[in-house]
Scaffold this motif. Structure first.
Motif, PDB file in Angstrom:
ATOM      1  N   PRO A   5       0.869  -1.095   0.051  1.00 20.32           N
ATOM      2  CA  PRO A   5       0.049   0.049  -0.043  1.00 20.32           C
ATOM      3  C   PRO A   5       0.673   1.223   0.011  1.00 20.32           C
ATOM      4  O   PRO A   5       1.899   1.255   0.766  1.00 20.32           O
ATOM      5  N   ASP A  33      -0.308   4.752   0.313  1.00 20.63           N
ATOM      6  CA  ASP A  33      -1.096   5.928   0.564  1.00 20.63           C
ATOM      7  C   ASP A  33       0.021   6.949   1.258  1.00 20.63           C
ATOM      8  O   ASP A  33      -0.009   8.198   1.122  1.00 20.63           O
ATOM      9  N   THR A  34       0.542   6.542   2.216  1.00 18.20           N
ATOM     10  CA  THR A  34       1.529   7.370   3.081  1.00 18.20           C
ATOM     11  C   THR A  34       2.957   6.588   3.153  1.00 18.20           C
ATOM     12  O   THR A  34       3.064   5.496   2.693  1.00 18.20           O
ATOM     13  N   ASP A  52     -11.414   4.333   4.335  1.00 20.37           N
ATOM     14  CA  ASP A  52     -10.799   3.831   3.247  1.00 20.37           C
ATOM     15  C   ASP A  52     -11.978   2.807   2.464  1.00 20.37           C
ATOM     16  O   ASP A  52     -12.049   2.832   1.386  1.00 20.37           O
TER      17      ASP A  52
END
Length: 262
Positions: free
Chosen positions: A170, A172-173, A221
């Motif tokens: 993932p 996202d950050t 999310d």
């Protein structure tokens, strides 16, 4: 095929024929867009989804709840998770990033990244990898790149292999991922991460988790994903309506034009 020969003959003589061509091309565009949207929705539905859950009573998950999660048909992997601050230090520079500690089985099933050697391996997503490149002033991170690390408040330290994965994790950050044993994960008493084999299109998985008394921590999310799916469905719906209007107009103009010339 007589109508087609007449149509081809009239293509330069009647403006209605030109309009028919425009409707035909527009219909092809809406059909292609609907097919493309359908393939995107199919890909979204078939792709896995991760839920981070806590006991609604703010206590650690019970064995009944864990068994309930395992009984859900779409469940692929389960792991307790722990979030720690990770400090990486190399001769060229240093950085800190949030690290998500998970079981090795979960890392294997969810991301396909098992421990590759006896040395601890820390995986960085693409965003964290870019941050590391800036810190150590490199253009790329070599496959066998190593750095000293401190995980948490000096709870665990040593030398680790650092790998940047741009696709599997993932993104996202900025986030690091590493495997931890069950003892360390249970000490944190953090939430549980669940990998569902496919996205919850009808909302049933969310309802099953709620029935177990669980609260979805990353509900935002899930809502974002559901909204994206809904927008795709709306796009497909409007594409089909527009396609039907184009076909209707095309058939009407065809009938009027050819009957006028008969």
């Amino acid at each position: 095929m007589r109508w087609w020969r007449r149509f081809w003959k009239l293509r330069k003589q009647d403006d209605r024929v030109k309009v028919m061509c425009l409707f035909f091309l527009a219909g092809l565009f809406f059909l292609a867009d609907a097919i493309h949207g359908g393939t995107e929705v199919y890909s979204m539905v078939k792709s896995p989804a991760e839920y981070v859950v806590k006991n609604g009573a703010a206590d650690e998950l019970t064995s009944y709840q864990m068994n309930g999660i395992e009984s859900i048909q779409d469940t692929g992997a389960i792991s307790r998770q722990r979030t720690s601050q990770l400090a990486l230090k190399a001769p060229e520079g240093e950085m800190t990033v949030e690290c998500l500690e998970l079981s090795e089985d979960y890392l294997i099933f969810a991301y396909g990244i098992p421990e590759e050697s006896a040395m601890k391996t820390i995986y960085l997503n693409e965003t964290a990898g870019e941050q590391l490149l800036q810190a150590v002033q490199k253009s790329e991170i070599e496959e066998n790149y190593q750095a000293e690390y401190i995980l948490g408040e000096e709870e665990e330290a040593g030398t680790a292999k650092i790998r940047v994965l741009s696709e599997k994790l993932p993104n996202d950050t900025p986030m690091a991922f590493c495997a931890s044993d069950s003892v360390r994960l249970s000490e944190g008493k953090g939430p549980v991460r669940i990998l569902m084999k496919r996205k919850d299109l009808d909302g049933m998985n969310g309802k099953r988790l709620a029935a177990l008394g669980l609260r979805v921590v990353n509900a935002a999310d899930m809502e974002k994903t559901a909204m994206q799916q809904e927008m795709k469905f709306m796009q497909i719906k409007y594409d089909i309506i527009a396609l039907a209007l184009c076909l209707g107009a095309l058939l009407s103009l065809k009938k009027f034009t050819l009957s006028r010339e008969a």
